[in-house]
Design a protein around this motif. Structure first.
Motif, PDB file in Angstrom:
ATOM      1  N   ALA A  33      -2.364   2.316  10.444  1.00 38.82           N
ATOM      2  CA  ALA A  33      -2.818   3.754  10.158  1.00 38.82           C
ATOM      3  C   ALA A  33      -1.384   4.292   9.675  1.00 38.82           C
ATOM      4  CB  ALA A  33      -3.597   4.181  10.999  1.00 38.82           C
ATOM      5  N   ALA A  34      -0.957   4.610  11.009  1.00 39.48           N
ATOM      6  CA  ALA A  34       0.627   5.768  11.338  1.00 39.48           C
ATOM      7  C   ALA A  34       1.465   6.128   9.664  1.00 39.48           C
ATOM      8  CB  ALA A  34       1.037   5.298  12.606  1.00 39.48           C
ATOM      9  N   ARG A  35       2.129   4.536   9.767  1.00 37.49           N
ATOM     10  CA  ARG A  35       2.654   4.078   8.636  1.00 37.49           C
ATOM     11  C   ARG A  35       2.038   4.935   7.091  1.00 37.49           C
ATOM     12  NH1 ARG A  35       4.143  -2.126   8.213  1.00 37.49           N
ATOM     13  NH2 ARG A  35       5.453  -1.550   6.287  1.00 37.49           N
ATOM     14  N   ILE A  36       0.628   4.695   6.907  1.00 38.06           N
ATOM     15  CA  ILE A  36       0.070   5.590   5.770  1.00 38.06           C
ATOM     16  C   ILE A  36       0.096   6.665   5.911  1.00 38.06           C
ATOM     17  CG2 ILE A  36      -2.394   4.958   4.320  1.00 38.06           C
ATOM     18  CD1 ILE A  36      -0.702   2.079   3.881  1.00 38.06           C
TER      19      ILE A  36
ATOM     20  N   LEU B 172       0.624  -1.534  -0.142  1.00 36.29           N
ATOM     21  CA  LEU B 172       0.259  -0.223   0.283  1.00 36.29           C
ATOM     22  C   LEU B 172       0.599   1.140   0.146  1.00 36.29           C
ATOM     23  CD1 LEU B 172      -3.292  -0.590   2.739  1.00 36.29           C
ATOM     24  CD2 LEU B 172      -3.183  -0.401  -0.382  1.00 36.29           C
ATOM     25  N   GLU B 173       2.284   1.556   0.453  1.00 38.86           N
ATOM     26  CA  GLU B 173       2.615   2.182   1.029  1.00 38.86           C
ATOM     27  C   GLU B 173       3.280   2.484  -0.658  1.00 38.86           C
ATOM     28  OE1 GLU B 173       5.347   1.090   4.163  1.00 38.86           O
ATOM     29  OE2 GLU B 173       4.942   3.007   5.073  1.00 38.86           O
ATOM     30  N   ALA B 174       3.873   1.291  -1.135  1.00 36.20           N
ATOM     31  CA  ALA B 174       4.739   1.737  -2.227  1.00 36.20           C
ATOM     32  C   ALA B 174       3.183   2.449  -3.795  1.00 36.20           C
ATOM     33  CB  ALA B 174       4.812   0.617  -2.938  1.00 36.20           C
TER      34      ALA B 174
ATOM     35  N   PHE C  83      -8.578   1.505  -0.079  1.00 35.73           N
ATOM     36  CA  PHE C  83      -8.118   0.016  -0.059  1.00 35.73           C
ATOM     37  C   PHE C  83      -8.490   0.210   1.403  1.00 35.73           C
ATOM     38  CE2 PHE C  83      -4.258   1.526  -2.660  1.00 35.73           C
ATOM     39  CZ  PHE C  83      -4.806  -0.109  -3.832  1.00 35.73           C
ATOM     40  N   ILE C  84      -9.089  -0.970   2.205  1.00 36.91           N
ATOM     41  CA  ILE C  84      -9.188  -1.942   3.402  1.00 36.91           C
ATOM     42  C   ILE C  84      -8.142  -3.259   3.816  1.00 36.91           C
ATOM     43  CG2 ILE C  84     -10.660  -3.029   4.761  1.00 36.91           C
ATOM     44  CD1 ILE C  84     -13.074  -2.085   3.067  1.00 36.91           C
ATOM     45  N   GLU C  85      -7.181  -2.860   4.484  1.00 34.07           N
ATOM     46  CA  GLU C  85      -6.553  -3.550   4.896  1.00 34.07           C
ATOM     47  C   GLU C  85      -7.046  -5.363   6.277  1.00 34.07           C
ATOM     48  OE1 GLU C  85      -2.361  -2.598   5.681  1.00 34.07           O
ATOM     49  OE2 GLU C  85      -2.168  -4.370   6.791  1.00 34.07           O
ATOM     50  N   ASN C  86      -7.286  -5.842   5.427  1.00 32.74           N
ATOM     51  CA  ASN C  86      -7.744  -6.646   6.364  1.00 32.74           C
ATOM     52  C   ASN C  86      -7.301  -7.307   7.527  1.00 32.74           C
ATOM     53  OD1 ASN C  86      -9.863  -8.775   7.594  1.00 32.74           O
ATOM     54  ND2 ASN C  86     -10.729  -8.241   5.684  1.00 32.74           N
ATOM     55  N   VAL C  87      -7.592  -7.773   8.343  1.00 39.07           N
ATOM     56  CA  VAL C  87      -6.609  -8.165   9.624  1.00 39.07           C
ATOM     57  C   VAL C  87      -5.642  -9.318   8.694  1.00 39.07           C
ATOM     58  CG1 VAL C  87      -6.487  -9.998  11.695  1.00 39.07           C
ATOM     59  CG2 VAL C  87      -7.923  -7.801  11.221  1.00 39.07           C
ATOM     60  N   GLY C  88      -4.312  -9.687   8.925  1.00 38.04           N
ATOM     61  CA  GLY C  88      -3.379 -10.593   8.708  1.00 38.04           C
ATOM     62  C   GLY C  88      -3.977 -11.972   9.130  1.00 38.04           C
TER      63      GLY C  88
END
Lengths: 147, 247
Positions: free
Chosen positions: B86-89, B60-62, B128-133
């Motif tokens: 969320a902080a990284r995003i 997502l960051e890239a 984007f929804i980043e689901n739980v791993g």
């Protein structure tokens, strides 16, 4: 927390709604269908049900699970055949463009309810002993009375 | 038999009520409601799933760095604990909302719906929804997304699609991530992963990505831009009034 707990919670909410709508005294049995591709483990769901039913209208209910196997239809040759969950390839022609026709179900099939009977006479309010005059009036206004 | 007068009336009786309804009907209704919100705002919503550590947040960051000049992007992050992702995003200048599930192993449509109250959709192109791993639980819960994308990192086994068929079957795209590490790994064969995926029928496509040292995002960005164009071209559906879900 495994997702079987979420599914069990949704199941118990739905069962409670059905019991309330039908005026049930208790739930006797709940029958669900779980396909091999539904991603739900029947043993985990059974364990969750045994714990989560406590205190609900289904506190003494039995859970019956009907497991359904996977069946696929080949989009190339039309053959329908049973399949393993991780091998959904046509057994006839080897084609990998297939459609799952059974095995994805995660359904509440039916609920067996114990209905509350009519209240017993002992629980009804006592009928007052009518006087002679009242008795005549009561008769005149009762069902089937003629003016 | 009645205890009071001895009549034949039974005090209770049993009856079987046929239901034949999906066990996740309530979640599916909430998901349909979310999808109406997304469609009304013409925002493409992609649900990212994978095992923990497959590189969802790095991808997502890239992706944000590559696309943020041309598209307005937001992210909903799902984790058991912490605001770290969320902080990284947010550090890349796009809005991100963290859902912490406590101990729940997946996001569901109601959790996403609650998050939407704090995340304005107006003006967004891509959410984007980043689901739980987790490669098991997220597969069963529709969130209202338009596309499911599952990452398979090359530091995992190439037989993952055979081991976790439900989630890989539910995918519209499988992203082989961290492919820049293939040179130093001797136990991951992309062809074996592709064969295991193909055995699940349906013809889910698989693409390669690398998000960190030497980014290789071409196929992924191309797929996203095709989906964004298709979403914009889709006819705007009239909103359906659903009093229960508006509450």
């Amino acid at each position: 927390m495994m997702h079987e707990l979420s599914i069990c919670q949704a199941l118990l909410i739905r069962v409670a709604e059905i019991a309330a709508v039908n005026g049930a005294a208790a739930v006797e049995r709940v029958t669900i269908e779980i396909g091999a591709l539904a991603g739900v483990d029947p043993a985990l769901l059974t364990a969750a049900f045994a714990v989560m039913r406590a205190g609900s209208c289904a506190a003494t209910a039995a859970l019956r699970i009907e497991s359904t196997g996977v069946r696929i239809e080949c989009l190339a040759c039309g053959t329908e055949s049973p399949a393993a969950p991780n091998r959904l390839i046509c057994t006839q022609c080897g084609g990998y463009r297939t459609r799952v026709v059974a095995g994805e179900d995660l359904r509440l099939r039916d609920v067996e309810l114990r209905l509350a009977g009519l209240p017993e006479l002992a629980q009804l309010p006592p009928v007052p002993e009518p006087s002679g005059l009242l008795r005549r009036r009561a008769r005149a206004s009762g069902p089937g009375a003629t003016a | 038999m009645c205890n009071t007068c001895g009549c034949a009336m039974k005090p209770a009786d049993t009856v079987t009520i046929d239901v034949l309804q999906g066990l996740l009907a309530a979640n599916d209704r909430a998901a349909a409601h979310n999808r109406e919100h997304f469609d009304r705002h013409r925002v493409l919503v992609v649900n990212l799933m994978s095992s923990p550590g497959a590189g969802k947040t790095a991808l997502l960051e890239a992706t944000i760095v590559a696309l943020r000049e041309r598209y307005r992007i937001a992210v909903i992050e799902g984790d058991l604990e912490t605001d770290n992702d969320a902080a990284r995003i947010r550090a890349h200048g796009v809005p991100a909302l963290q859902i912490t599930t406590g101990s729940a192993c997946h996001l569901d449509a109601q959790l996403v719906h609650a998050a939407l109250h704090e995340l304005p959709l107006a003006g967004l192109d891509l959410l984007f929804i980043e689901n739980v791993g987790n490669l098991v639980c997220p597969a069963g819960f529709d969130l209202g997304q338009h596309r499911n994308v599952t990452l398979l990192s090359v530091t995992e086994g190439d037989d993952k699609p055979a081991k976790y068929p439900v989630i890989f079957r539910a995918s519209d795209l499988v992203v082989l991530s961290k492919t820049d590490l293939l040179d130093v790994l001797d136990d991951f064969d992309p062809a074996r992963a592709a064969t295991a995926l193909r055995a699940l029928g349906g013809g889910v496509p698989m693409i390669h990505t690398a998000a960190r040292r030497a980014p290789a995002l071409g196929e992924w960005l191309h797929w996203l831009e095709c989906e964004l164009r298709a979403r914009r071209a889709a006819p705007l559906r009239a909103p359906r009034v659903d009093a229960m879900m508006e509450a």
